[in-house]
Write a protein that holds these residues in place. Structure first.
Motif, PDB file in Angstrom:
ATOM      1  N   ILE A 123       0.952 -24.035   5.821  1.00  0.00           N
ATOM      2  CA  ILE A 123       1.438 -22.676   5.568  1.00  0.00           C
ATOM      3  C   ILE A 123       2.292 -22.632   4.310  1.00  0.00           C
ATOM      4  N   VAL A 124       3.161 -23.612   4.118  1.00  0.00           N
ATOM      5  CA  VAL A 124       4.021 -23.650   2.930  1.00  0.00           C
ATOM      6  C   VAL A 124       3.188 -23.820   1.664  1.00  0.00           C
ATOM      7  N   LEU A 125       2.214 -24.719   1.688  1.00  0.00           N
ATOM      8  CA  LEU A 125       1.361 -24.931   0.520  1.00  0.00           C
ATOM      9  C   LEU A 125       0.607 -23.654   0.152  1.00  0.00           C
ATOM     10  N   LYS A 126       0.006 -23.015   1.145  1.00  0.00           N
ATOM     11  CA  LYS A 126      -0.746 -21.789   0.883  1.00  0.00           C
ATOM     12  C   LYS A 126       0.159 -20.670   0.376  1.00  0.00           C
ATOM     13  N   THR A 127       1.336 -20.548   0.977  1.00  0.00           N
ATOM     14  CA  THR A 127       2.271 -19.499   0.565  1.00  0.00           C
ATOM     15  C   THR A 127       2.737 -19.709  -0.877  1.00  0.00           C
ATOM     16  N   CYS A 128       3.018 -20.945  -1.247  1.00  0.00           N
ATOM     17  CA  CYS A 128       3.474 -21.237  -2.610  1.00  0.00           C
ATOM     18  C   CYS A 128       2.386 -20.933  -3.633  1.00  0.00           C
ATOM     19  N   VAL A 129       1.150 -21.368  -3.367  1.00  0.00           N
ATOM     20  CA  VAL A 129       0.048 -21.079  -4.287  1.00  0.00           C
ATOM     21  C   VAL A 129      -0.201 -19.575  -4.355  1.00  0.00           C
ATOM     22  N   ASP A 130      -0.157 -18.916  -3.204  1.00  0.00           N
ATOM     23  CA  ASP A 130      -0.378 -17.474  -3.115  1.00  0.00           C
ATOM     24  C   ASP A 130       0.646 -16.706  -3.949  1.00  0.00           C
ATOM     25  N   GLN A 131       1.919 -16.956  -3.692  1.00  0.00           N
ATOM     26  CA  GLN A 131       2.963 -16.120  -4.293  1.00  0.00           C
ATOM     27  C   GLN A 131       3.383 -16.548  -5.695  1.00  0.00           C
ATOM     28  N   PHE A 132       3.383 -17.846  -5.975  1.00  0.00           N
ATOM     29  CA  PHE A 132       3.905 -18.304  -7.263  1.00  0.00           C
ATOM     30  C   PHE A 132       2.825 -18.554  -8.312  1.00  0.00           C
ATOM     31  N   ILE A 133       1.560 -18.475  -7.903  1.00  0.00           N
ATOM     32  CA  ILE A 133       0.464 -18.586  -8.872  1.00  0.00           C
ATOM     33  C   ILE A 133      -0.405 -17.327  -8.830  1.00  0.00           C
ATOM     34  N   TYR A 134      -1.102 -17.127  -7.712  1.00  0.00           N
ATOM     35  CA  TYR A 134      -2.016 -15.986  -7.605  1.00  0.00           C
ATOM     36  C   TYR A 134      -1.298 -14.648  -7.758  1.00  0.00           C
ATOM     37  N   SER A 135      -0.242 -14.443  -6.992  1.00  0.00           N
ATOM     38  CA  SER A 135       0.466 -13.165  -7.028  1.00  0.00           C
ATOM     39  C   SER A 135       1.233 -12.968  -8.334  1.00  0.00           C
ATOM     40  N   ALA A 136       1.959 -14.002  -8.748  1.00  0.00           N
ATOM     41  CA  ALA A 136       2.820 -13.872  -9.933  1.00  0.00           C
ATOM     42  C   ALA A 136       2.029 -13.681 -11.217  1.00  0.00           C
ATOM     43  N   PHE A 137       0.898 -14.383 -11.338  1.00  0.00           N
ATOM     44  CA  PHE A 137       0.164 -14.346 -12.603  1.00  0.00           C
ATOM     45  C   PHE A 137      -1.059 -13.445 -12.582  1.00  0.00           C
ATOM     46  N   TRP A 138      -1.463 -12.974 -11.396  1.00  0.00           N
ATOM     47  CA  TRP A 138      -2.634 -12.108 -11.359  1.00  0.00           C
ATOM     48  C   TRP A 138      -2.451 -10.877 -10.487  1.00  0.00           C
ATOM     49  N   ALA A 139      -2.231 -11.059  -9.179  1.00  0.00           N
ATOM     50  CA  ALA A 139      -2.276  -9.934  -8.251  1.00  0.00           C
ATOM     51  C   ALA A 139      -1.265  -8.834  -8.589  1.00  0.00           C
ATOM     52  N   ALA A 140       0.009  -9.189  -8.652  1.00  0.00           N
ATOM     53  CA  ALA A 140       1.042  -8.172  -8.920  1.00  0.00           C
ATOM     54  C   ALA A 140       0.883  -7.545 -10.306  1.00  0.00           C
ATOM     55  N   PRO A 141       0.689  -8.330 -11.377  1.00  0.00           N
ATOM     56  CA  PRO A 141       0.496  -7.715 -12.694  1.00  0.00           C
ATOM     57  C   PRO A 141      -0.753  -6.836 -12.768  1.00  0.00           C
ATOM     58  N   SER A 142      -1.869  -7.291 -12.201  1.00  0.00           N
ATOM     59  CA  SER A 142      -3.113  -6.520 -12.305  1.00  0.00           C
ATOM     60  C   SER A 142      -3.018  -5.206 -11.539  1.00  0.00           C
ATOM     61  N   ILE A 143      -2.398  -5.231 -10.357  1.00  0.00           N
ATOM     62  CA  ILE A 143      -2.229  -3.992  -9.599  1.00  0.00           C
ATOM     63  C   ILE A 143      -1.345  -3.013 -10.367  1.00  0.00           C
ATOM     64  N   THR A 144      -0.277  -3.518 -10.953  1.00  0.00           N
ATOM     65  CA  THR A 144       0.635  -2.660 -11.718  1.00  0.00           C
ATOM     66  C   THR A 144      -0.070  -2.051 -12.923  1.00  0.00           C
ATOM     67  N   ILE A 145      -0.872  -2.838 -13.612  1.00  0.00           N
ATOM     68  CA  ILE A 145      -1.583  -2.357 -14.798  1.00  0.00           C
ATOM     69  C   ILE A 145      -2.648  -1.323 -14.430  1.00  0.00           C
ATOM     70  N   ILE A 146      -3.412  -1.575 -13.371  1.00  0.00           N
ATOM     71  CA  ILE A 146      -4.451  -0.625 -12.959  1.00  0.00           C
ATOM     72  C   ILE A 146      -3.841   0.671 -12.432  1.00  0.00           C
ATOM     73  N   TYR A 147      -2.742   0.565 -11.698  1.00  0.00           N
ATOM     74  CA  TYR A 147      -2.078   1.778 -11.215  1.00  0.00           C
ATOM     75  C   TYR A 147      -1.496   2.577 -12.378  1.00  0.00           C
ATOM     76  N   LEU A 148      -1.064   1.904 -13.422  1.00  0.00           N
ATOM     77  CA  LEU A 148      -0.576   2.607 -14.612  1.00  0.00           C
ATOM     78  C   LEU A 148      -1.703   3.440 -15.220  1.00  0.00           C
ATOM     79  N   TRP A 149      -2.902   2.875 -15.277  1.00  0.00           N
ATOM     80  CA  TRP A 149      -4.066   3.606 -15.785  1.00  0.00           C
ATOM     81  C   TRP A 149      -4.328   4.855 -14.946  1.00  0.00           C
ATOM     82  N   MET A 150      -4.232   4.713 -13.629  1.00  0.00           N
ATOM     83  CA  MET A 150      -4.414   5.861 -12.748  1.00  0.00           C
ATOM     84  C   MET A 150      -3.333   6.913 -12.971  1.00  0.00           C
ATOM     85  N   GLU A 151      -2.087   6.470 -13.127  1.00  0.00           N
ATOM     86  CA  GLU A 151      -0.971   7.396 -13.305  1.00  0.00           C
ATOM     87  C   GLU A 151      -1.077   8.180 -14.608  1.00  0.00           C
ATOM     88  N   TYR A 152      -1.743   7.611 -15.609  1.00  0.00           N
ATOM     89  CA  TYR A 152      -1.935   8.308 -16.880  1.00  0.00           C
ATOM     90  C   TYR A 152      -3.267   9.059 -16.919  1.00  0.00           C
TER      91      TYR A 152
END
Length: 222
Positions: A123-152
């Motif tokens: 669980i710790v290994l998966k959580t670390c890869v999930d949040q500190f790699i996938y989420s930090a460098f892709w998921a959170a930024p990509s969602i924010t960028i796509i939602y910005l496109w929608m907002e404009y």
């Protein structure tokens, strides 16, 4: 607003919803493990996920991340009347449906790397890869960028212009840190579940989170 002030405001806003969300997810897991009468319901979702795979992930995430929050925003008058409701609904359904496939693929990838045991190490290994790699460098930024496109209003030029230095130096880091506060405990709980129940639990947590955010805001940005 400085990044320090932005992060402080975001953390303050997300503290209570985050705790409620984590309590909600933990309750679902405890019911699964300690309430035998709940097993048929969980098994039904697990069978659907196993049988339909990525199709289930698309449809379920579109419903829980897109349709239900959209209907709530519409029913409570939190949508901007100047915007096309139909276009917004299509955006939510397609965006979250595709995000569901992405998350499902990522969960399977992690399962191949680390297995599906619900011990602390896995669980710790998966959580670390999930949040500190996938989420930090892709998921959170990509969602924010796509939602910005929608907002404009899906205006490409305005969208590009909005992605300025402040957006990347303040907005994105604020979203990432806020995401960590809420989702590190949440995904830890998700990864404690069997393989075919991880996406169903993710969908329930996602829906509850989006609805909590909607309650916090008097008017949706959309």
């Amino acid at each position: 607003m400085s990044i320090k002030n932005s992060i402080g405001a975001a953390l303050k806003q997300n503290l209570i919803p985050g705790l409620v969300l984590q309590f909600f997810a933990l309750t679902l897991v405890l019911i699964y493990f300690f309430v035998p009468t709940s097993q048929p319901i969980y098994a039904w979702f697990g069978v659907l996920k196993h049988q339909y795979g990525f199709a289930y992930a698309f449809v379920a995430t579109a419903i829980f991340g897109g349709l239900i929050p959209f209907l709530y925003l519409l029913a409570t008058g939190r949508l901007n009347p100047a915007r096309s409701y139909f276009a917004l609904l299509i955006f939510y359904l397609i965006f979250w449906g595709l995000k569901g496939i992405e998350v499902d693929f990522f969960y399977q990838l992690q399962g191949g790397w680390f297995g599906y045991e619900n011990n602390v190490k896995t669980i710790v290994l998966k959580t670390c890869v999930d949040q500190f790699i996938y989420s930090a460098f892709w998921a959170a930024p990509s969602i924010t960028i796509i939602y910005l496109w929608m907002e404009y209003g899906y205006n490409f030029r305005a969208w590009i212009n909005a992605m300025n230095k402040k957006f990347f130096s303040v907005k994105i880091p604020t979203v990432i840190l806020s995401n960590w506060m809420v989702w590190i405990p949440a995904v830890s709980i998700v990864y404690s579940m069997p393989q075919d129940l991880q996406i169903p639990l993710f969908n329930l947590v996602l829906c509850f989170w989006v609805l909590l955010l909607a309650v916090l805001n008097k008017k949706a940005n959309a």
